[in-house]
Motif scaffolding. Structure first.
Motif, PDB file in Angstrom:
ATOM      1  N   SER A 152       0.398   7.691  -2.106  1.00 28.77           N
ATOM      2  CA  SER A 152       0.406   9.056  -1.587  1.00 28.77           C
ATOM      3  C   SER A 152      -0.724   9.247  -0.579  1.00 28.77           C
ATOM      4  N   THR A 153      -0.624  10.364   0.170  1.00 28.70           N
ATOM      5  CA  THR A 153      -1.653  10.645   1.175  1.00 28.70           C
ATOM      6  C   THR A 153      -3.003  10.917   0.538  1.00 28.70           C
ATOM      7  N   ASN A 154      -3.007  11.543  -0.622  1.00 23.83           N
ATOM      8  CA  ASN A 154      -4.245  11.683  -1.390  1.00 23.83           C
ATOM      9  C   ASN A 154      -4.033  11.042  -2.754  1.00 23.83           C
ATOM     10  N   ASN A 155      -4.965  11.222  -3.639  1.00 27.33           N
ATOM     11  CA  ASN A 155      -4.923  10.534  -4.931  1.00 27.33           C
ATOM     12  C   ASN A 155      -4.199  11.315  -6.012  1.00 27.33           C
ATOM     13  N   PHE A 156      -3.557  12.447  -5.659  1.00 23.86           N
ATOM     14  CA  PHE A 156      -2.965  13.277  -6.699  1.00 23.86           C
ATOM     15  C   PHE A 156      -1.493  13.604  -6.452  1.00 23.86           C
ATOM     16  N   ASP A 157      -1.009  13.560  -5.222  1.00 22.10           N
ATOM     17  CA  ASP A 157       0.391  13.886  -4.962  1.00 22.10           C
ATOM     18  C   ASP A 157       1.320  12.846  -5.580  1.00 22.10           C
ATOM     19  N   PHE A 158       2.460  13.293  -6.061  1.00 19.81           N
ATOM     20  CA  PHE A 158       3.466  12.388  -6.607  1.00 19.81           C
ATOM     21  C   PHE A 158       4.816  13.071  -6.566  1.00 19.81           C
ATOM     22  N   SER A 159       5.865  12.303  -6.779  1.00 24.68           N
ATOM     23  CA  SER A 159       7.233  12.822  -6.796  1.00 24.68           C
ATOM     24  C   SER A 159       8.094  11.866  -7.604  1.00 24.68           C
ATOM     25  N   HIS A 180      -3.427  21.389 -15.085  1.00 22.62           N
ATOM     26  CA  HIS A 180      -4.875  21.365 -14.913  1.00 22.62           C
ATOM     27  C   HIS A 180      -5.255  21.223 -13.448  1.00 22.62           C
ATOM     28  N   ILE A 181      -4.307  20.824 -12.612  1.00 27.82           N
ATOM     29  CA  ILE A 181      -4.511  20.671 -11.177  1.00 27.82           C
ATOM     30  C   ILE A 181      -3.558  21.623 -10.471  1.00 27.82           C
ATOM     31  N   PRO A 182      -4.013  22.390  -9.480  1.00 25.98           N
ATOM     32  CA  PRO A 182      -3.143  23.396  -8.827  1.00 25.98           C
ATOM     33  C   PRO A 182      -2.102  22.749  -7.908  1.00 25.98           C
ATOM     34  N   TYR A 183      -1.029  22.241  -8.486  1.00 30.27           N
ATOM     35  CA  TYR A 183       0.054  21.634  -7.709  1.00 30.27           C
ATOM     36  C   TYR A 183       1.005  22.714  -7.192  1.00 30.27           C
ATOM     37  N   GLU A 184       1.693  22.371  -6.111  1.00 28.57           N
ATOM     38  CA  GLU A 184       2.832  23.131  -5.620  1.00 28.57           C
ATOM     39  C   GLU A 184       4.079  22.283  -5.839  1.00 28.57           C
ATOM     40  N   ILE A 185       5.047  22.824  -6.558  1.00 28.71           N
ATOM     41  CA  ILE A 185       6.246  22.084  -6.923  1.00 28.71           C
ATOM     42  C   ILE A 185       7.370  22.431  -5.969  1.00 28.71           C
ATOM     43  N   THR A 186       8.003  21.403  -5.422  1.00 32.09           N
ATOM     44  CA  THR A 186       9.103  21.574  -4.479  1.00 32.09           C
ATOM     45  C   THR A 186      10.263  20.667  -4.901  1.00 32.09           C
ATOM     46  N   PRO A 187      11.484  21.235  -5.080  1.00 32.98           N
ATOM     47  CA  PRO A 187      11.850  22.656  -5.041  1.00 32.98           C
ATOM     48  C   PRO A 187      11.424  23.379  -6.318  1.00 32.98           C
ATOM     49  N   LEU A 188      11.471  24.674  -6.280  1.00 33.07           N
ATOM     50  CA  LEU A 188      11.085  25.461  -7.445  1.00 33.07           C
ATOM     51  C   LEU A 188      12.116  25.322  -8.561  1.00 33.07           C
ATOM     52  N   PRO A 189      11.689  25.466  -9.817  1.00 30.60           N
ATOM     53  CA  PRO A 189      12.650  25.375 -10.940  1.00 30.60           C
ATOM     54  C   PRO A 189      13.688  26.486 -10.888  1.00 30.60           C
ATOM     55  N   SER A 205      23.646  14.564  -2.743  1.00 24.99           N
ATOM     56  CA  SER A 205      22.526  13.713  -2.341  1.00 24.99           C
ATOM     57  C   SER A 205      21.579  13.489  -3.514  1.00 24.99           C
ATOM     58  N   LEU A 206      20.699  12.518  -3.356  1.00 29.20           N
ATOM     59  CA  LEU A 206      19.733  12.202  -4.402  1.00 29.20           C
ATOM     60  C   LEU A 206      18.745  13.349  -4.555  1.00 29.20           C
ATOM     61  N   PHE A 207      18.526  13.764  -5.811  1.00 28.71           N
ATOM     62  CA  PHE A 207      17.651  14.894  -6.101  1.00 28.71           C
ATOM     63  C   PHE A 207      16.229  14.399  -6.311  1.00 28.71           C
ATOM     64  N   ASN A 208      15.277  15.130  -5.739  1.00 28.77           N
ATOM     65  CA  ASN A 208      13.871  14.748  -5.827  1.00 28.77           C
ATOM     66  C   ASN A 208      13.027  15.984  -6.085  1.00 28.77           C
ATOM     67  N   ILE A 209      11.974  15.822  -6.889  1.00 28.84           N
ATOM     68  CA  ILE A 209      10.992  16.876  -7.149  1.00 28.84           C
ATOM     69  C   ILE A 209       9.633  16.332  -6.739  1.00 28.84           C
ATOM     70  N   ALA A 210       8.875  17.116  -5.975  1.00 29.07           N
ATOM     71  CA  ALA A 210       7.570  16.683  -5.468  1.00 29.07           C
ATOM     72  C   ALA A 210       6.490  17.631  -5.952  1.00 29.07           C
ATOM     73  N   TRP A 211       5.347  17.049  -6.317  1.00 27.22           N
ATOM     74  CA  TRP A 211       4.158  17.800  -6.697  1.00 27.22           C
ATOM     75  C   TRP A 211       3.112  17.562  -5.598  1.00 27.22           C
ATOM     76  N   ILE A 212       2.746  18.612  -4.893  1.00 27.44           N
ATOM     77  CA  ILE A 212       1.866  18.494  -3.724  1.00 27.44           C
ATOM     78  C   ILE A 212       0.598  19.297  -3.982  1.00 27.44           C
ATOM     79  N   LEU A 213      -0.535  18.661  -3.712  1.00 25.56           N
ATOM     80  CA  LEU A 213      -1.836  19.313  -3.859  1.00 25.56           C
ATOM     81  C   LEU A 213      -2.328  19.713  -2.477  1.00 25.56           C
TER      82      LEU A 213
END
Length: 633
Positions: free
Chosen positions: A288-295, A323-332, A359-367
């Motif tokens: 990831s671009t930083n040490n916390f983003d994942f999907s 515990h970490i302020p993630y932004e979830i995309t897409p929203l639940p 299409s393939l479904f993906n959820i991303a957690w972005i800091l």
């Protein structure tokens, strides 16, 4: 077998265990209640069992797939997969006709008295202090335990069936479970309680067997047959995310299989078969671009390709208490709040069966904001560690440290399965308060000494752990010599000692995510408050370095001996086998016709060489003749 109990003190612990299990088993019997309607089995009170909400026309079967994603406090990510199949098969004769349940599982119930079976294959160590408690706990390596119940069932018959069942699962999941024999199998008395339900009218004797193989390695050859037990295999549904290349590079991964039977008074039964996979990823290794983003795509190498067509429900639960302020995309699609044991947790839900996009479904957690502070996760109520102390290779000591971070005392049951090659001394057993140094007397002590090469050492004890304190349970052991054929191939690596099993009752559900006995899906844990919560955790497995002979010495001796033999054998063999014969000249007259011709040709050649002078001699003769003529003139 030694069994020391204090009747006056055992009631606060063992009766509490029995009451909690009785209440939960009663809930299992009442929720759901099984009734026979029109010759088929239905379940009252369960909406998922009605014809309108069942995916197929078979009202006696259901299948659910679930995925729970939880970002942990230290930056790691926990993903928990659970695949649950329930089959209301009625009586025992219907086990021949399987549809969603694997036929191999039904045959085990058909030809044995197994009522409940658990197996876990784990690689890595679960960090209770920073990750909390898992949904399904497992010791490092392979671990299995099973409950048997039947009429006139003897201990010898149970041992035979246990060996047959473990060998069967050894072939099913391609693991070394066939090595779970009498040399590493014990019968616990207090730590494990039955989760199956038998008919109230039948009085069946219950027998338990437990064993572990801490040296077992979990790899692709275990994951592939594990996925083949699912109704949709690994091509469709949530199981398509479990690619071996992205599963075995995690910090922790555990595969588990569990099945149990639930029967009513009319001997009409439900077979519950559950497969789960628990994974812990490090986002720093996902690129990831930083040490916390994942999907999902980064963790599993691809997006979700839809749901299993045979599933009654396919849902993804995302823990929103971050515990970490993630932004979830897409929203639940919607959120659920669960209050359990005084702790409230919020989950976002994705119902995959409602997706219309192919299409393939993906959820991303972005800091969005840079994380500069150190994360301090809340400590769970109970944690444990185990280690070996001592020096030399004569005598050592095992210490198990249990810490109670709760404000009230907790009942503890510790179970130890010590190998036969590690003899222990019971007179050195101590339960010591780490703060005050006070010695705590065990309330219950169950001990069975081991026999070399026949059975392990079994120890199970119960005591009360004071609030906000830590205790150390220690006992001494001996290092012994083994036969040279009993060492593993890498003898200098050491011998593995299985994990200790600790069972307790928690008054609160902080960091507690286990599914109650009355439920079978992860959604059944929502708002599932109880008077107490049964907690089972495992300690670290240990490596014992026994006195090891120098296995390279035979190689050196063989090389030296072969060299000496080779150097000495050649001359000795030559002198001992050859004959000394004087060489005689050949006779003048050859014996064969061709020899005579060859001899005559050689003679003719020698004569011709003598008659023909050399070129140099002719020139010298001419020169002499000229000089003589001049002198005569």
């Amino acid at each position: 077998m030694l069994n020391f109990c204090k009747p006056a003190c055992i009631l606060p612990i063992l009766l509490t265990f029995c009451v909690v299990h009785a209440q939960q088993q009663k809930t299992v019997l009442n929720e759901p209640s099984i009734d026979g309607i029109d010759g088929k089995l239905t379940e009252n009170g369960r909406k998922t069992f009605t014809k309108d909400t069942t995916k197929s026309n078979h009202r006696n079967e259901e299948f659910h797939e679930e995925l729970v994603v939880t970002p942990l406090a230290d930056g790691f990510v926990n993903t928990y997969f659970q695949f649950t199949t329930r089959w209301r098969y009625g009586n025992r004769s219907n086990l021949h006709n399987t549809r969603l349940i694997p036929r191999s599982i039904a045959e085990i119930l058909l030809y044995s008295d197994v009522k409940e079976f658990h197996i876990t294959l784990t690689q890595g160590l679960w960090r209770y202090q920073t990750w909390g408690y898992p949904v399904v706990d497992g010791a490092p390596g392979a671990e299995a335990w099973s409950w048997f119940a039947g009429e006139n069932l003897t201990e010898a018959a149970v041992d035979e069936q246990w060996q047959r069942v473990t060998s069967t699962f050894s072939g099913i999941v391609c693991a070394s479970l066939n090595f779970m024999d009498k040399t590493n199998t014990i019968t616990p008395k207090y730590g494990f309680r039955p989760q199956f339900v038998s008919s109230p009218t039948s009085k069946l004797a219950k027998h338990l067997r437990y064993s572990s193989l801490p040296r077992e390695i979990v790899c692709t050859e275990n994951l592939t047959p594990w996925k083949k037990l699912l109704p949709c295999n690994s091509r469709y549904g949530f199981a398509s995310l479990l690619n071996s290349g992205h599963v075995h590079n995690t910090n922790y991964h555990s595969l588990s299989i569990k099945f149990r039977t639930l029967c009513n008074s009319r001997e009409e039964c439900i077979l519950e078969f559950t497969e789960s996979a628990n994974l812990v990823y490090d986002p720093k290794l996902l690129g990831s671009t930083n040490n916390f983003d994942f999907s999902l795509r980064r963790m599993f190498g691809q997006g979700l390709n839809g749901h299993c067509a045979l599933a009654d429900s396919s849902k993804i639960y995302v823990n929103l208490a971050l515990h970490i302020p993630y932004e979830i995309t897409p929203l639940p699609m919607y959120n659920i709040s669960s209050t359990r044991g005084g702790q409230t947790t919020h989950y976002g839900v994705y119902d995959v069966q409602q997706f219309k996009d192919a299409s393939l479904f993906n959820i991303a957690w972005i800091l969005r904001k840079t994380q500069n502070y150190v994360l301090t996760p809340p400590s769970p109520p109970l944690i444990a560690h185990r280690y070996i102390v001592g020096y030399g290779q004569e005598r050592g000591k095992i210490i198990t440290q249990i810490t109670n971070n709760h404000y009230a005392e907790l009942p503890i049951v510790l179970q130890e399965n010590i190998p036969w090659f590690m003899p222990i001394y019971m007179h050195t057993l101590k339960i010591k308060n780490h703060q005050s140094g006070e010695i705590i007397e065990p309330i219950v002590l169950q001990y069975r000494p081991g026999v070399q090469r026949e059975r392990p050492y079994y120890l199970e004890l119960s005591f009360t752990l004071p609030a906000k304190t830590s205790v150390e349970i220690s006992f001494d052991f001996d290092y012994i010599f083994l036969k040279w054929l009993e060492y593993p191939p890498d003898a200098n690596h050491g011998h593995y000692i299985g994990s200790g099993v600790i069972t307790s009752l928690l008054p609160i559900a902080r960091n507690y995510t286990s599914i109650p006995l009355s439920g079978y899906r992860f959604a059944d844990a929502f708002n599932a408050s109880r008077n107490a919560y049964i907690l089972t955790l495992r300690t670290e497995s240990l490596i014992l370095s026994l006195p090891t002979p120098d296995f390279s010495m035979p190689y050196n001796v063989i090389c030296l001996a072969c060299t000496v033999v080779a150097l000495a054998f050649g001359p000795i063999h030559s002198v001992a086998t050859k004959k000394i014969v004087i060489e005689q000249q050949d006779s003048d007259e050859p014996q064969s016709f061709f020899g005579k011709i060859l001899k005559k040709l050689k003679r003719f050649k020698r004569k011709s060489d003598k008659n023909v002078p050399a070129a140099g001699d002719e020139s010298e003769t001419q020169t002499d003749n000229v000089s003589l003529g001049e002198k005569a003139k």
